[in-house]
Design a protein around this motif. Structure first.
Motif, PDB file in Angstrom:
ATOM      1  N   HIS A  78       0.942  -1.185   0.033  1.00 49.56           N
ATOM      2  CA  HIS A  78      -0.033  -0.074  -0.010  1.00 49.56           C
ATOM      3  C   HIS A  78       0.816   1.304   0.095  1.00 49.56           C
ATOM      4  CE1 HIS A  78      -2.973   2.901   1.636  1.00 49.56           C
ATOM      5  NE2 HIS A  78      -3.850   2.043   1.564  1.00 49.56           N
ATOM      6  N   GLU A  79       0.870   1.929  -1.022  1.00 50.45           N
ATOM      7  CA  GLU A  79       1.612   3.444  -1.271  1.00 50.45           C
ATOM      8  C   GLU A  79       0.913   4.480  -1.242  1.00 50.45           C
ATOM      9  OE1 GLU A  79       4.980   0.750  -3.687  1.00 50.45           O
ATOM     10  OE2 GLU A  79       3.668   2.135  -4.594  1.00 50.45           O
ATOM     11  N   LYS A  80       1.138   5.499  -0.596  1.00 47.00           N
ATOM     12  CA  LYS A  80       0.408   6.778  -0.717  1.00 47.00           C
ATOM     13  C   LYS A  80       1.301   7.967  -0.644  1.00 47.00           C
ATOM     14  CE  LYS A  80      -3.361   7.923   0.086  1.00 47.00           C
ATOM     15  NZ  LYS A  80      -4.625   8.457  -0.495  1.00 47.00           N
ATOM     16  N   ILE A  81       1.083   8.983  -1.611  1.00 47.97           N
ATOM     17  CA  ILE A  81       1.940  10.102  -1.635  1.00 47.97           C
ATOM     18  C   ILE A  81       1.259  11.263  -0.887  1.00 47.97           C
ATOM     19  CG2 ILE A  81       2.842  11.911  -3.178  1.00 47.97           C
ATOM     20  CD1 ILE A  81       3.168   9.709  -5.379  1.00 47.97           C
ATOM     21  N   GLY A  82       1.932  11.945  -0.079  1.00 49.34           N
ATOM     22  CA  GLY A  82       1.328  12.954   0.753  1.00 49.34           C
ATOM     23  C   GLY A  82       2.577  13.532   1.702  1.00 49.34           C
ATOM     24  N   ARG A  83       1.754  14.349   2.762  1.00 52.28           N
ATOM     25  CA  ARG A  83       2.688  14.896   3.653  1.00 52.28           C
ATOM     26  C   ARG A  83       2.211  14.327   5.171  1.00 52.28           C
ATOM     27  NH1 ARG A  83       4.976  20.010   2.161  1.00 52.28           N
ATOM     28  NH2 ARG A  83       4.659  20.376  -0.044  1.00 52.28           N
ATOM     29  N   TYR A  84       3.137  14.133   5.869  1.00 53.08           N
ATOM     30  CA  TYR A  84       2.993  13.835   7.118  1.00 53.08           C
ATOM     31  C   TYR A  84       2.503  15.033   8.110  1.00 53.08           C
ATOM     32  CZ  TYR A  84       4.543   8.999   6.563  1.00 53.08           C
ATOM     33  OH  TYR A  84       4.919   7.544   5.935  1.00 53.08           O
ATOM     34  N   ALA A  85       1.451  14.914   8.846  1.00 52.93           N
ATOM     35  CA  ALA A  85       1.267  15.921  10.036  1.00 52.93           C
ATOM     36  C   ALA A  85       0.082  15.452  10.865  1.00 52.93           C
ATOM     37  CB  ALA A  85       0.668  17.106   9.117  1.00 52.93           C
ATOM     38  N   ASN A  86      -0.176  16.144  11.881  1.00 52.54           N
ATOM     39  CA  ASN A  86      -1.338  16.075  12.614  1.00 52.54           C
ATOM     40  C   ASN A  86      -1.033  14.425  13.444  1.00 52.54           C
ATOM     41  OD1 ASN A  86      -3.709  16.171  14.216  1.00 52.54           O
ATOM     42  ND2 ASN A  86      -5.106  15.327  12.461  1.00 52.54           N
ATOM     43  N   PHE A  87       0.050  14.288  14.040  1.00 51.49           N
ATOM     44  CA  PHE A  87       0.399  13.176  14.518  1.00 51.49           C
ATOM     45  C   PHE A  87      -0.009  13.133  16.203  1.00 51.49           C
ATOM     46  CE2 PHE A  87       4.016  11.182  17.574  1.00 51.49           C
ATOM     47  CZ  PHE A  87       3.635   9.882  16.937  1.00 51.49           C
ATOM     48  N   HIS A  88      -0.440  12.035  16.378  1.00 48.75           N
ATOM     49  CA  HIS A  88      -0.994  11.731  17.729  1.00 48.75           C
ATOM     50  C   HIS A  88      -0.220  10.569  18.533  1.00 48.75           C
ATOM     51  CE1 HIS A  88      -4.631  14.515  17.330  1.00 48.75           C
ATOM     52  NE2 HIS A  88      -4.344  13.971  15.944  1.00 48.75           N
ATOM     53  N   ASP A  89       0.578  10.667  19.496  1.00 47.43           N
ATOM     54  CA  ASP A  89       1.153   9.895  20.109  1.00 47.43           C
ATOM     55  C   ASP A  89       0.674   9.230  21.107  1.00 47.43           C
ATOM     56  OD1 ASP A  89       3.614   8.387  20.648  1.00 47.43           O
ATOM     57  OD2 ASP A  89       4.411   9.779  22.353  1.00 47.43           O
ATOM     58  N   GLY A  90       1.000   7.941  21.339  1.00 42.82           N
ATOM     59  CA  GLY A  90       0.397   7.008  22.353  1.00 42.82           C
ATOM     60  C   GLY A  90       1.086   5.889  22.720  1.00 42.82           C
ATOM     61  N   ASP A  91       1.406   5.470  23.918  1.00 45.62           N
ATOM     62  CA  ASP A  91       2.173   4.295  24.396  1.00 45.62           C
ATOM     63  C   ASP A  91       1.687   3.017  23.444  1.00 45.62           C
ATOM     64  OD1 ASP A  91       3.525   5.750  25.954  1.00 45.62           O
ATOM     65  OD2 ASP A  91       2.412   5.327  27.667  1.00 45.62           O
ATOM     66  N   HIS A  92       0.408   2.996  23.426  1.00 43.08           N
ATOM     67  CA  HIS A  92      -0.090   1.638  22.883  1.00 43.08           C
ATOM     68  C   HIS A  92      -0.317   1.737  21.230  1.00 43.08           C
ATOM     69  CE1 HIS A  92      -2.315  -1.878  21.715  1.00 43.08           C
ATOM     70  NE2 HIS A  92      -3.522  -1.019  21.351  1.00 43.08           N
ATOM     71  N   ALA A  93      -0.821   2.940  20.819  1.00 49.36           N
ATOM     72  CA  ALA A  93      -1.184   3.166  19.542  1.00 49.36           C
ATOM     73  C   ALA A  93      -0.916   4.703  19.382  1.00 49.36           C
ATOM     74  CB  ALA A  93      -2.606   2.889  19.430  1.00 49.36           C
ATOM     75  N   ALA A  94      -0.430   4.993  18.202  1.00 51.35           N
ATOM     76  CA  ALA A  94      -0.390   6.418  17.727  1.00 51.35           C
ATOM     77  C   ALA A  94      -1.016   6.521  16.235  1.00 51.35           C
ATOM     78  CB  ALA A  94       1.135   6.685  17.730  1.00 51.35           C
TER      79      ALA A  94
END
Length: 352
Positions: A78-94
């Motif tokens: 699965h390949e997507k072109i775009g920009r990384y943003a709006n990151f939400h951190d979490g110990d179990h899931a981010a």
């Protein structure tokens, strides 16, 4: 720890040079090593070990601008072109939540990471590659022509670990869990299934009943889950393309799930692969590896969620396909009608 391969880093680098067009996962399998071993062999020759923790890595990736995000398992890419943003951190899931790059990240499986520079066809290709404890690829980020090199250099220099060594310390690969169900709990499964108000409750339900996804589908029966012909996975991808129907297509592994939301183009077969080759989104599916397909209906407070889910011969999930929700409504009638029209597994057996 697993017994480390006898192949030397020099031999691995030679193999990479001799097979420039072979997918790294396929080359690693051919050589009897992990994909991470191939990258580790390039340390000092274009690869730099870096911090794998998403809470440090993803913010640095955001500065790279437009890139290509890649998540795969053994049977689909699965390949997507775009920009990384709006990151939400979490110990179990981010999470990374943008219109183009939509990821669910499980940090404990982000164990080894590298910043990689490799010359191919006269050009330098730069990437960030993340692997799990067994050395299997979890997620990759490939820079594009417009990606700022200053941000790449900053990522590499800021996150480099300084670790060196001829071989990585890897754990044995965890086998795929076979379908797990309990016929004595089938009625409980159906009753609690009917009480679900959100699709995310499903995995908690199966865990409580000591089942897993495929085991529950085999147990619950219609109308909750219907066994489809394996060929229906490709058929539905083709049907939604012809209809121009926007979908949500999930592909994942232990460490990452990547989601495409929107329409898809038609399928292009290339050998055993079925491919979607759209601007901004590519999918590469080994259709011959699809062993089971299920049409699944889950009740939610926003309407019934209908999905098609494809599994391999060991019971591993290959991909999931949903109709694209609109304004918070889970039920997509046009998608449900296409799923209802697909042939069942029994029909395909009778025709063979």
């Amino acid at each position: 720890m697993a017994t480390r391969p006898q192949t030397t880093p020099e031999e691995l680098r030679t193999a990479l040079a001799e097979h420039p067009n072979l997918r790294p996962r396929d080359l690693a399998q051919k050589l009897g090593v992990s994909e991470a071993d191939l990258v580790a062999a390039q340390v000092g020759h274009g690869a730099t070990p870096i911090v794998a923790a998403p809470k440090r890595l993803i913010p640095a990736v955001e500065a790279l601008g437009e890139v290509m995000a890649l998540t795969r398992n053994d049977h689909v890419v699965h390949e997507k072109i775009g920009r990384y943003a709006n990151f939400h951190d979490g110990d179990h899931a981010a999470m990374v939540l943008t219109e183009e790059i939509d990821l669910r990240i499980f940090p404990r499986h982000w164990v080894h990471a590298f910043a990689v520079e490799r010359e191919t066809q006269g050009a330098v290709r730069r990437s960030v590659q993340v692997f799990d404890a067994a050395g299997d690829a979890v997620h990759k980020v490939y820079l594009r022509d417009g990606s700022p090199l200053a941000a790449w250099t900053a990522l590499r220099n800021t996150l480099m670990t300084g670790l060196v060594g001829e071989h990585l310390a890897l754990d044995p690969r965890v086998p795929v869990e076979a379908a797990k169900g309990d016929r004595a709990k089938a009625d409980t499964l159906r009753a609690e299934w009917d009480r679900m108000t959100d699709t995310h409750q499903f995995l908690r339900l199966t865990a409580k009943l000591k089942m897993n996804r495929l085991g529950a589908y085999r147990m619950v029966g219609e109308p909750h889950a219907r066994a489809l012909a394996p060929s229906s996975a490709v058929q539905l991808l083709s049907d939604v393309a012809v209809a121009g129907l926007p979908v949500m297509l999930f592909v994942g592994n232990r460490g990452c799930i990547q989601i495409h939301s929107g329409p898809i183009g038609g399928l292009t077969p290339m050998g055993p692969w079925q491919n979607v080759l759209d601007d901004g989104f590519n999918l590469h599916l080994r259709a011959d590896r699809v062993a089971e397909v299920w049409a699944v209906r889950k009740p939610t407070k926003r309407g019934e969620a209908v999905s098609l889910e494809a599994f391999d011969g060991e019971g591993g999930l290959i991909f999931q396909l949903f109709g694209l929700r609109k304004e918070g409504v889970d039920h997509v009638p046009d998608f449900a009608r296409l799923v209802d029209a697909l042939p069942t597994a029994e029909m395909e057996r009778a025709a063979s």
